[in-house]
Write a protein that holds these residues in place. Structure first.
Motif, short mmCIF file in Angstrom:
data_model
loop_
_atom_site.label_atom_id
_atom_site.label_comp_id
_atom_site.label_asym_id
_atom_site.label_seq_id
_atom_site.Cartn_x
_atom_site.Cartn_y
_atom_site.Cartn_z
N ILE A 264 -5.09 5.29 1.92
CA ILE A 264 -4.59 4.50 1.09
C ILE A 264 -2.95 4.27 1.24
N GLY A 265 -2.85 2.81 1.66
CA GLY A 265 -1.32 1.97 1.92
C GLY A 265 -0.88 3.39 3.37
N PHE A 266 -1.54 3.90 3.72
CA PHE A 266 -1.20 4.44 4.83
C PHE A 266 -0.34 3.72 5.68
N GLY A 267 -0.15 2.63 5.91
CA GLY A 267 0.92 1.63 6.65
C GLY A 267 1.68 1.45 6.19
N ALA A 268 1.88 1.63 5.15
CA ALA A 268 3.50 1.60 4.65
C ALA A 268 4.33 3.01 4.53
N TRP A 269 3.49 3.82 5.28
CA TRP A 269 4.17 5.31 4.84
C TRP A 269 4.19 5.44 6.72
N ALA A 270 3.69 4.48 7.53
CA ALA A 270 4.59 5.10 9.14
C ALA A 270 4.70 3.86 9.08
N GLU A 271 5.35 2.64 8.46
CA GLU A 271 6.03 2.12 8.69
C GLU A 271 7.25 2.56 8.89
N GLN A 272 8.02 2.82 7.82
CA GLN A 272 8.91 3.88 7.84
C GLN A 272 9.09 4.07 8.97
N LEU A 273 7.93 5.20 9.70
CA LEU A 273 8.58 6.43 10.37
C LEU A 273 8.59 5.55 11.90
N ILE A 274 7.47 4.51 12.08
CA ILE A 274 7.68 4.03 13.39
C ILE A 274 9.17 2.87 13.34
N ALA A 275 9.47 2.46 12.32
CA ALA A 275 10.29 1.35 12.35
C ALA A 275 12.09 2.80 12.30
N GLU A 276 11.38 3.38 11.47
CA GLU A 276 13.41 3.86 11.28
C GLU A 276 13.93 4.84 13.14
N SER A 277 12.51 4.89 13.33
CA SER A 277 12.34 6.59 14.38
C SER A 277 12.91 5.26 15.39
N THR A 278 12.04 4.51 15.58
CA THR A 278 12.16 3.91 17.52
C THR A 278 13.38 2.29 17.49
N GLY A 279 13.21 1.97 16.13
CA GLY A 279 14.31 0.57 16.47
C GLY A 279 15.33 1.33 16.43
N LYS A 280 16.10 0.46 18.29
CA LYS A 280 17.15 1.18 17.65
C LYS A 280 18.00 0.85 19.20
N ASP A 281 18.89 1.15 19.58
CA ASP A 281 19.40 0.41 20.95
C ASP A 281 18.84 -0.52 21.38
N ILE A 285 9.51 -0.75 18.26
CA ILE A 285 8.31 -0.79 18.16
C ILE A 285 7.96 -0.93 16.51
N LEU A 286 7.37 -2.64 16.30
CA LEU A 286 7.68 -3.08 15.67
C LEU A 286 6.10 -2.71 14.68
N PRO A 287 6.21 -2.00 13.55
CA PRO A 287 5.49 -1.82 12.80
C PRO A 287 4.52 -4.01 12.09
N VAL A 288 3.42 -3.88 12.17
CA VAL A 288 3.17 -4.96 11.40
C VAL A 288 2.32 -4.45 10.64
N VAL A 289 2.14 -4.54 9.52
CA VAL A 289 1.29 -4.14 7.90
C VAL A 289 0.59 -4.95 8.28
N ALA A 290 -0.75 -5.12 8.13
CA ALA A 290 -2.05 -6.38 7.61
C ALA A 290 -3.06 -5.36 7.45
#
Ligand SMILES: O=P(O)(O)OC[C@H]1O[C@](O)(CO)[C@@H](O)[C@@H]1O
Length: 583
Positions: A264-281, A285-290
């Motif tokens: 439950i609510g997995f997307g909110a956890w994965a959102e930080q992992l993916i956005a903060e790990s990849t969103g630079k330079d 990858i932009l997580p869009v929690v739907a």
């Protein structure tokens, strides 16, 4: 038997076929789990060298289990039945998912809004224990929340040292202060970054104290560790990484859809992992929690992830590029026949046949993921780290987060100085436009929303709604994400402030420059002092919002700032304007 399953269709399946053989050849999986810091290039090596300990957590975290169980019993013996977690980003997102999935209660305090903090510190205090989690020990939100709880316990005649448990890195500023103050301190593994810390004390202590079976969580992660470390074409981490970051052209909007998962609510956890790990330079990858019944994300840069119930989902069975774990190991399905990757690699050195685009229905790229929470926490951490290698970025730093914190500190120092004047006031909403002269001569709230949306890149852009409000009491506002998607046909993210600053905030500033931003703030019902500090919670959250807007504008991003001078009326106006843009 492990229960981790990845299937893929369309561009995602094609990416798997194209990238996984090389990842196997380069032994990326085994090197990752051997904590090889060279996988991301010279520039990342230093940071990676102290950020890879998470690969061993299913085993190395075991000694915590006894300490957590004993502490839980001790607190229950003292009449504690309410656990509050004060922490931001990686210090609170995992416990929120772990506890929701386990069906146990925990109060997550990851806000600096005065009304939210006041509610948390004034409810059932005598039955409450508070976990204060901060890896760095210097996050201002968490420090302020701790101060408020300490004051509340003292005022209530409750010994705070019996009710506040601190989780932090050894040697952090908080570590020393807390031990000096007599609080219980549990140190976490310092060689794990915040967004990879789900299976450290940061994820386990609050969740275990709240009653979740954290031993089983580690078991589920350990059950797949060897699989994720295998240089094998059936390795789900290699497949998920390739599907996430290997499409050509890159589909960089990763739409996370709850399609029946028990996590439950997995997307909110994965959102930080993916956005903060990849969103630079300038990439990422932009997580869009739907959440809920997901609308059709059919735009060309969408990559849809369906999070399904463990035990599989028959929608995509027999589809190329998929891997399913069976009792006898890993089978990859090609042309509908379960085949071991070795036999496939031998027979079909090139990309496996990809299901023709026209057979994909609405979305040109779909990844379906099933697995227990413990297994998926480790899976997504490994896949995101490997995706960072494919994107050519360092997945372990967050260079742009500091800029927003610095701007907030600057505004706090000017605290009390009048905010910049609004461009205009419409009813109970002050309207400010930053990041360019896009507002033109619009002087109504709906007109300003339309002017902002006219800046949206229709091929690659996204809308980010950032609400520095009460995510419990103002929860309905989140629906505007769906309504703005329906109106624009482009991905819309919704983040509660300041929570999102520790999640997608890095991506907004360091990722591709194709976001348009709507910020909603409000005057509090009643402000609240931060004990021992020269600012109040109200001044702090206003400075956080102002600082973030300032940095976004400096990065050339258009920002529409909406400030509610009267909460109820203003929120109604904003809801209406965002639900019917251009009305
Ligand atoms: O645990 P800390 O040090 O308080 O940091 C909280 C969060 O803030 C960040 O450092 C920046 O967003 C995250 O990486 C981290 O999870």
């Amino acid at each position: 038997m492990s229960s981790l399953e990845i299937t893929a269709r369309g561009a995602a399946a094609d990416a798997i076929s194209r990238h996984v053989p090389q990842l196997v050849k380069d032994q990326v999986a085994s090197k990752l789990f051997a904590q090889d810091a060279t996988l991301w290039g010279d520039a990342a090596e230093d940071e990676a060298g102290k950020r890879l300990s998470w690969v061993g957590l299913p085993r190395s975290s075991r000694p915590l289990l006894g300490e957590i169980a004993a502490l839980r019993e001790e607190l229950r013996g003292e009449g504690v039945s309410r656990i509050v977690l004060c922490g931001m980003g990686g210090s609170s997102l995992a416990p929120e998912v772990i506890c929701a999935t386990a069906g146990v209660d925990i109060v997550i305090l990851d806000s600096s809004a005065p009304d939210v903090v006041r509610r948390a510190v004034s409810t059932d205090l005598r039955k409450t224990a508070v976990v204060v989690s901060s890896k760095s020990g210097s996050t201002v939100e968490t420090d302020s929340q701790r101060r408020a709880f300490e004051q509340a316990f003292t005022d209530a005649g409750v010994d705070a040292t019996r009710r506040i448990i601190v989780v932090t890195d050894p040697g952090s500023p908080l570590d020393g202060e807390a031990r000096t103050a007599g609080f219980r301190v549990i140190n976490a593994d310092p060689d794990v970054g915040g967004r990879y810390s789900a299976l450290t004390a940061f994820g386990l202590v609050p969740s275990g104290l709240a009653g979740a079976d954290v031993g089983a969580l580690l078991d589920d992660a350990e059950a797949v560790a060897d699989l994720l470390a295998a240089d094998d074409e059936g390795n789900p981490a290699l497949r998920l990484a390739a599907a996430m970051a290997g499409t050509e052209p890159l589909r960089d909007k990763l739409v996370l859809v709850d399609a029946g998962t028990e996590n439950i609510g997995f997307g909110a956890w994965a959102e930080q992992l993916i956005a903060e790990s990849t969103g630079k330079d300038g990439t990422g990858i932009l997580p869009v929690v739907a959440d809920g019944e997901a609308p059709q994300h059919t735009y060309a840069d969408a990559n849809v992830v369906r999070l399904v119930a463990t035990g599989g989902d028959d929608d995509d069975e027999g589809v190329d590029g998929s891997s399913a774990l069976t009792d006898d190991g890993v089978a990859t399905v090609v042309d509908g026949r379960p085949r071991h990757p070795d036999s496939i690699a031998a027979e079909t050195p090139g990309p496996a046949d990809v299901v023709p685009e026209e057979d994909l229905g609405d979305s040109g790229s779909v990844i379906t993921v099933a697995g227990t929470l413990g297994a998926q926490l480790l899976l997504w951490e490994a896949a995101t780290a490997i995706a960072g290698r494919l994107l050519g970025i360092n997945p372990f730093d967050q260079p742009d987060v500091e800029s927003a914190k610095e701007a907030a500190r600057g505004l706090l120092d000017q605290a009390g100085s009048a905010q910049e004047e609004p461009a205009f006031v419409d009813g109970s909403v002050e309207v400010r436009a930053l990041g360019g002269s896009w507002l033109g001569d619009e002087r109504t709230l709906p007109g300003a929303v339309s002017a902002l949306l006219s800046q949206l890149d229709e091929k690659a852009g996204y809308v980010a709604v950032m609400a520095y409000l009460d995510r419990e009491q103002d929860a309905d506002l989140e629906q505007v994400a769906r309504e703005l998607f329906d109106h624009t046909g482009r991905p819309v993210t919704f983040g509660w402030g300041p929570r999102f600053l520790h999640s997608t905030g890095q991506y907004h500033k360091g990722g591709p420059a194709n976001g348009v931003f709507i910020q909603v703030t409000a005057a509090p019902e009643e402000d609240l002092a931060v004990p021992g500090r020269e600012f109040t919670f109200g001044e702090f959250i206003a400075a956080q919002a102002g600082g973030d807007a300032q940095v976004l504008a400096e990065h050339g991003r258009p920002v529409l700032r909406l400030h509610l001078t009267s909460h109820g009326r203003g929120l109604g106006q904003v809801r209406s304007a965002l639900s019917n843009p251009g009305a």
